[in-house]
Design a protein around this motif. Sequence first.
Motif, PDB file in Angstrom:
ATOM      1  N   ARG A 144      13.679 -12.385 -14.619  1.00 51.57           N
ATOM      2  CA  ARG A 144      13.693 -11.392 -15.695  1.00 51.57           C
ATOM      3  C   ARG A 144      13.875  -9.991 -15.138  1.00 51.57           C
ATOM      4  NH1 ARG A 144       8.360 -13.004 -18.738  1.00 51.57           N
ATOM      5  NH2 ARG A 144       7.849 -13.463 -16.585  1.00 51.57           N
ATOM      6  N   PHE A 160      14.986 -16.587 -17.258  1.00 52.36           N
ATOM      7  CA  PHE A 160      15.956 -15.508 -17.386  1.00 52.36           C
ATOM      8  C   PHE A 160      15.812 -14.901 -18.775  1.00 52.36           C
ATOM      9  CE2 PHE A 160      17.801 -17.939 -14.016  1.00 52.36           C
ATOM     10  CZ  PHE A 160      18.646 -17.099 -13.308  1.00 52.36           C
ATOM     11  N   GLU A 208      17.338 -13.795 -22.291  1.00 47.71           N
ATOM     12  CA  GLU A 208      18.426 -14.231 -23.177  1.00 47.71           C
ATOM     13  C   GLU A 208      19.582 -13.231 -23.162  1.00 47.71           C
ATOM     14  OE1 GLU A 208      20.631 -16.469 -25.578  1.00 47.71           O
ATOM     15  OE2 GLU A 208      18.631 -17.133 -25.027  1.00 47.71           O
ATOM     16  N   ARG A 238      22.333 -13.862 -20.550  1.00 44.49           N
ATOM     17  CA  ARG A 238      22.928 -15.204 -20.522  1.00 44.49           C
ATOM     18  C   ARG A 238      24.369 -15.203 -20.005  1.00 44.49           C
ATOM     19  NH1 ARG A 238      22.209 -20.370 -23.077  1.00 44.49           N
ATOM     20  NH2 ARG A 238      20.294 -19.712 -24.075  1.00 44.49           N
ATOM     21  N   MET A 271      22.706 -23.745 -17.042  1.00 44.61           N
ATOM     22  CA  MET A 271      22.402 -22.995 -18.261  1.00 44.61           C
ATOM     23  C   MET A 271      21.433 -23.769 -19.149  1.00 44.61           C
ATOM     24  SD  MET A 271      24.283 -20.083 -18.446  1.00 44.61           S
ATOM     25  CE  MET A 271      25.015 -19.673 -19.997  1.00 44.61           C
ATOM     26  N   ILE A 309      17.670 -23.755 -17.686  1.00 39.97           N
ATOM     27  CA  ILE A 309      16.966 -22.471 -17.653  1.00 39.97           C
ATOM     28  C   ILE A 309      16.134 -22.263 -18.907  1.00 39.97           C
ATOM     29  CG2 ILE A 309      17.380 -19.965 -17.796  1.00 39.97           C
ATOM     30  CD1 ILE A 309      19.683 -20.437 -15.822  1.00 39.97           C
ATOM     31  N   GLU A 310      15.013 -21.585 -18.731  1.00 38.23           N
ATOM     32  CA  GLU A 310      14.185 -21.166 -19.849  1.00 38.23           C
ATOM     33  C   GLU A 310      14.598 -19.739 -20.210  1.00 38.23           C
ATOM     34  OE1 GLU A 310       9.530 -20.078 -20.570  1.00 38.23           O
ATOM     35  OE2 GLU A 310       9.967 -21.793 -19.273  1.00 38.23           O
ATOM     36  N   TRP A 311      15.299 -19.586 -21.336  1.00 39.01           N
ATOM     37  CA  TRP A 311      15.789 -18.299 -21.775  1.00 39.01           C
ATOM     38  C   TRP A 311      14.738 -17.620 -22.658  1.00 39.01           C
ATOM     39  CZ3 TRP A 311      19.985 -16.690 -19.371  1.00 39.01           C
ATOM     40  CH2 TRP A 311      20.849 -17.642 -18.813  1.00 39.01           C
ATOM     41  N   ARG A 312      14.312 -16.434 -22.261  1.00 39.10           N
ATOM     42  CA  ARG A 312      13.296 -15.706 -23.017  1.00 39.10           C
ATOM     43  C   ARG A 312      13.838 -14.402 -23.575  1.00 39.10           C
ATOM     44  NH1 ARG A 312       7.868 -16.256 -19.345  1.00 39.10           N
ATOM     45  NH2 ARG A 312       7.827 -18.531 -19.245  1.00 39.10           N
ATOM     46  N   THR A 313      13.223 -13.944 -24.644  1.00 35.91           N
ATOM     47  CA  THR A 313      13.623 -12.664 -25.212  1.00 35.91           C
ATOM     48  C   THR A 313      12.973 -11.498 -24.448  1.00 35.91           C
ATOM     49  OG1 THR A 313      11.862 -12.795 -26.839  1.00 35.91           O
ATOM     50  CG2 THR A 313      14.050 -13.550 -27.522  1.00 35.91           C
TER      51      THR A 313
END
Length: 145
Positions: A103, A122, A124, A127, A137, A140-144
């Motif tokens: 992040r 990572f 969002e 991305r 892709m 991965i855990e995409w966070r805001t």
Amino acid sequence: MDLPRSNVDALDLRYCDFSGSNFADSQFRACILFGTRWVSSKLPRTDFSHSLLCDADFRHADLSGAIFSYAEGQGVSADELHRVPGLLGVQFAYADLEEADFRHSRLYHANFYGANMRNAVFLEKDRERFALSETQMQQIEWRTE
């Protein structure tokens, strides 16, 4: 070197070769790590936050749970007029990056070829900025935030 739990903050270590070393649970925060080599090193849960990683080579390293928040790699500055030094970019090829935290990092041109990205974190909004495979892709855990 076998130096787990080392605490190294704000040092200039450019071009050091730490290949094959054990720095598990260590801290390299706000360090200058240009051109460093960490090939096949044990670096689980190591903190590289706020460090400069231009041309750092982490191929085949265990970086599970490592922290790369606010780390800077090869790329361009926010105004896109100035290039960050480096020719080869940051290398994470075949590294274990499971649960690593990216992040707020600026490692957009890093090589993640063949790296384990399972549950890596990572933002969002980043991305499309990282060169990742479709499989990575999805891992991965995409966070805001």
